[in-house]
Motif scaffolding. Structure first.
Motif, mmCIF file in Angstrom:
data_model
loop_
_atom_site.group_PDB
_atom_site.id
_atom_site.type_symbol
_atom_site.label_atom_id
_atom_site.label_comp_id
_atom_site.label_asym_id
_atom_site.label_seq_id
_atom_site.Cartn_x
_atom_site.Cartn_y
_atom_site.Cartn_z
ATOM 1 N N LEU A 155 -11.395 -8.198 -19.532
ATOM 2 C CA LEU A 155 -12.460 -9.097 -19.082
ATOM 3 C C LEU A 155 -12.062 -10.573 -19.175
ATOM 4 O O LEU A 155 -12.194 -11.313 -18.187
ATOM 5 C CB LEU A 155 -13.746 -8.837 -19.871
ATOM 6 C CG LEU A 155 -14.530 -7.586 -19.464
ATOM 7 C CD1 LEU A 155 -15.759 -7.428 -20.359
ATOM 8 C CD2 LEU A 155 -14.949 -7.666 -17.999
ATOM 9 N N PRO A 156 -11.588 -11.063 -20.341
ATOM 10 C CA PRO A 156 -11.191 -12.479 -20.390
ATOM 11 C C PRO A 156 -10.028 -12.803 -19.463
ATOM 12 O O PRO A 156 -9.925 -13.921 -18.959
ATOM 13 C CB PRO A 156 -10.810 -12.697 -21.864
ATOM 14 C CG PRO A 156 -10.557 -11.345 -22.403
ATOM 15 C CD PRO A 156 -11.456 -10.421 -21.651
ATOM 16 N N VAL A 157 -9.155 -11.817 -19.232
ATOM 17 C CA VAL A 157 -8.040 -12.033 -18.307
ATOM 18 C C VAL A 157 -8.576 -12.269 -16.904
ATOM 19 O O VAL A 157 -8.182 -13.216 -16.207
ATOM 20 C CB VAL A 157 -7.083 -10.829 -18.319
ATOM 21 C CG1 VAL A 157 -5.955 -11.048 -17.308
ATOM 22 C CG2 VAL A 157 -6.511 -10.602 -19.711
ATOM 23 N N SER A 158 -9.507 -11.413 -16.497
ATOM 24 C CA SER A 158 -10.072 -11.528 -15.146
ATOM 25 C C SER A 158 -10.893 -12.798 -14.983
ATOM 26 O O SER A 158 -10.831 -13.475 -13.953
ATOM 27 C CB SER A 158 -10.954 -10.303 -14.840
ATOM 28 O OG SER A 158 -10.198 -9.115 -14.942
ATOM 29 N N LEU A 159 -11.660 -13.150 -16.010
ATOM 30 C CA LEU A 159 -12.543 -14.306 -15.924
ATOM 31 C C LEU A 159 -11.786 -15.619 -15.858
ATOM 32 O O LEU A 159 -12.252 -16.594 -15.266
ATOM 33 C CB LEU A 159 -13.508 -14.323 -17.116
ATOM 34 C CG LEU A 159 -14.571 -13.206 -17.136
ATOM 35 C CD1 LEU A 159 -15.354 -13.255 -18.442
ATOM 36 C CD2 LEU A 159 -15.506 -13.345 -15.939
ATOM 37 N N THR A 160 -10.611 -15.656 -16.490
ATOM 38 C CA THR A 160 -9.852 -16.906 -16.537
ATOM 39 C C THR A 160 -8.771 -17.000 -15.465
ATOM 40 O O THR A 160 -8.124 -18.041 -15.343
ATOM 41 C CB THR A 160 -9.185 -17.080 -17.920
ATOM 42 O OG1 THR A 160 -8.383 -15.918 -18.205
ATOM 43 C CG2 THR A 160 -10.235 -17.247 -19.013
ATOM 44 N N THR A 161 -8.564 -15.919 -14.705
ATOM 45 C CA THR A 161 -7.508 -15.920 -13.691
ATOM 46 C C THR A 161 -7.703 -17.042 -12.677
ATOM 47 O O THR A 161 -6.758 -17.774 -12.337
ATOM 48 C CB THR A 161 -7.454 -14.566 -12.963
ATOM 49 O OG1 THR A 161 -7.134 -13.543 -13.908
ATOM 50 C CG2 THR A 161 -6.399 -14.593 -11.867
ATOM 51 N N LEU A 162 -8.923 -17.202 -12.178
ATOM 52 C CA LEU A 162 -9.206 -18.212 -11.166
ATOM 53 C C LEU A 162 -9.502 -19.576 -11.770
ATOM 54 O O LEU A 162 -9.389 -20.597 -11.085
ATOM 55 C CB LEU A 162 -10.391 -17.767 -10.299
ATOM 56 C CG LEU A 162 -10.187 -16.467 -9.511
ATOM 57 C CD1 LEU A 162 -11.456 -16.107 -8.756
ATOM 58 C CD2 LEU A 162 -9.015 -16.609 -8.545
ATOM 59 N N LEU A 163 -9.883 -19.595 -13.050
ATOM 60 C CA LEU A 163 -10.262 -20.866 -13.676
ATOM 61 C C LEU A 163 -9.057 -21.624 -14.218
ATOM 62 O O LEU A 163 -8.913 -22.828 -13.980
ATOM 63 C CB LEU A 163 -11.263 -20.603 -14.806
ATOM 64 C CG LEU A 163 -12.584 -19.956 -14.394
ATOM 65 C CD1 LEU A 163 -13.438 -19.671 -15.623
ATOM 66 C CD2 LEU A 163 -13.337 -20.858 -13.418
ATOM 67 N N PHE A 164 -8.195 -20.907 -14.957
ATOM 68 C CA PHE A 164 -7.060 -21.580 -15.591
ATOM 69 C C PHE A 164 -5.963 -20.553 -15.815
ATOM 70 O O PHE A 164 -5.997 -19.782 -16.783
ATOM 71 C CB PHE A 164 -7.503 -22.216 -16.911
ATOM 72 C CG PHE A 164 -6.454 -23.104 -17.540
ATOM 73 C CD1 PHE A 164 -5.909 -24.188 -16.851
ATOM 74 C CD2 PHE A 164 -6.001 -22.836 -18.822
ATOM 75 C CE1 PHE A 164 -4.949 -24.995 -17.433
ATOM 76 C CE2 PHE A 164 -5.038 -23.651 -19.412
ATOM 77 C CZ PHE A 164 -4.517 -24.728 -18.714
ATOM 78 N N ALA A 165 -5.000 -20.518 -14.922
ATOM 79 C CA ALA A 165 -3.973 -19.481 -14.914
ATOM 80 C C ALA A 165 -3.180 -19.378 -16.222
ATOM 81 O O ALA A 165 -2.930 -18.262 -16.706
ATOM 82 C CB ALA A 165 -3.023 -19.696 -13.735
ATOM 83 N N PRO A 166 -2.750 -20.501 -16.840
ATOM 84 C CA PRO A 166 -1.994 -20.380 -18.098
ATOM 85 C C PRO A 166 -2.789 -19.673 -19.194
ATOM 86 O O PRO A 166 -2.238 -18.858 -19.945
ATOM 87 C CB PRO A 166 -1.716 -21.843 -18.477
ATOM 88 C CG PRO A 166 -1.729 -22.567 -17.179
ATOM 89 C CD PRO A 166 -2.786 -21.902 -16.362
ATOM 90 N N LEU A 167 -4.086 -19.960 -19.288
ATOM 91 C CA LEU A 167 -4.921 -19.293 -20.290
ATOM 92 C C LEU A 167 -5.040 -17.806 -19.980
ATOM 93 O O LEU A 167 -5.018 -16.957 -20.890
ATOM 94 C CB LEU A 167 -6.309 -19.932 -20.327
ATOM 95 C CG LEU A 167 -7.275 -19.409 -21.396
ATOM 96 C CD1 LEU A 167 -6.699 -19.617 -22.788
ATOM 97 C CD2 LEU A 167 -8.637 -20.104 -21.271
ATOM 98 N N SER A 168 -5.133 -17.485 -18.704
ATOM 99 C CA SER A 168 -5.189 -16.081 -18.295
ATOM 100 C C SER A 168 -3.916 -15.352 -18.690
ATOM 101 O O SER A 168 -3.963 -14.189 -19.116
ATOM 102 C CB SER A 168 -5.404 -15.983 -16.781
ATOM 103 O OG SER A 168 -5.391 -14.643 -16.359
ATOM 104 N N ALA A 169 -2.776 -16.015 -18.554
ATOM 105 C CA ALA A 169 -1.496 -15.403 -18.931
ATOM 106 C C ALA A 169 -1.456 -15.120 -20.430
ATOM 107 O O ALA A 169 -0.966 -14.068 -20.865
ATOM 108 C CB ALA A 169 -0.347 -16.326 -18.540
ATOM 109 N N ILE A 170 -1.991 -16.049 -21.225
ATOM 110 C CA ILE A 170 -2.033 -15.853 -22.683
ATOM 111 C C ILE A 170 -2.918 -14.656 -23.024
ATOM 112 O O ILE A 170 -2.548 -13.792 -23.831
ATOM 113 C CB ILE A 170 -2.539 -17.128 -23.376
ATOM 114 C CG1 ILE A 170 -1.528 -18.269 -23.191
ATOM 115 C CG2 ILE A 170 -2.790 -16.860 -24.866
ATOM 116 C CD1 ILE A 170 -2.000 -19.604 -23.713
#
Length: 246
Positions: A200-215
């Motif tokens: 869920l956090p991966v999906s939610l942050t993918t479009l918002l902030f890619a580096p955070l999504s990668a973490i």
């Protein structure tokens, strides 16, 4: 609710022993990353060099696979032995039990071959059902799929048994887990639900902030891997050794 208790116990083992988790998994993970980076560097040099690169690359790729498998199993075996034998890691380098690692591979090969022998004909049969009627194929296929996965989970206790030097047979694994199909199914559903929550956090942050999504993606992958390993240990401890999961 045994399946839920098994899930919670496996999760509790990770967070309740986070220091040991670091000591067991950190160094092998770093070694694995550095080794793969080194192999990639060698590949890059060979591909840029003039002349044929040919058969040597195939051998190198195979070597990378063996290297990565050894490093990964190194820490997995150490975790099983820590929980089941109380083999506490000294310092930051976990014990390297090459004999247990090869035994672990042998049990994995047995389980994989059995899964292929059983799963391949079932897969062919389901494909034939799809050609006749998709709804019927789904109606039959889903229960069969979960039955096969549950059977695989029941067999998975062979792996920690091999890690601690007390191997058991396929028959013993099925006998020890007989009558607990519903518990394994609930455990499987709990693992699937946990994986969805991790994504869920991966999906939610993918479009918002890619580096955070990668973490978040890395953290999710690490937690999912650790949980799967801890589940194997928990299953062996409960069904083979009779340990409580309350």
């Amino acid at each position: 609710m045994l399946g839920w208790k098994l899930f919670k116990h496996a999760l509790r083992m990770i967070f309740g022993n986070w220091r040991e988790v670091l000591r067991i998994f950190l160094v092998p993970t770093i070694v694995g990353i550095l080794g793969i980076v080194a192999f990639i560097a060698v590949f890059a040099d060979r591909l840029e060099a003039s002349g044929p690169v040919g058969s040597g690359i195939g051998l190198a790729i195979f070597s990378v696979m063996i290297f990565y498998a050894i490093v990964a199993t190194w820490s997995i075996v150490a975790w099983h032995r820590f929980v089941l034998l109380e083999e506490i890691p000294q310092g930051w380098i976990p014990p390297f039990n090459i004999g247990r690692i090869f035994s672990y591979w042998w049990q994995m090969l047995k389980i994989t071959l059995l899964a292929i022998v059983v799963g391949l004909p079932v897969g062919v049969l389901l494909v034939s059902f799809v050609e006749v009627s998709l709804p019927i194929a789904i109606l039959i296929g889903l229960p069969v799929y979960f039955l096969l996965i549950v059977s695989y989970m029941r067999l998975s206790i062979l792996l920690p048994a091999a890690a601690i030097g007390a191997p058991i047979s396929i028959g013993q694994a099925f006998e020890a887990t007989k009558g607990f199909g519903g518990s394994f199914l609930l455990l499987l559903l709990s693992l699937i639900g946990f994986q969805i929550l991790l994504q869920l956090p991966v999906s939610l942050t993918t479009l918002l902030f890619a580096p955070l999504s990668a973490i978040f993606s890395v953290v999710a992958a690490v937690l999912a891997t650790l949980l799967n390993i801890s589940v194997l240990t928990t299953l062996h401890g409960h069904f083979i050794e009779g340990r409580s999961v309350d």
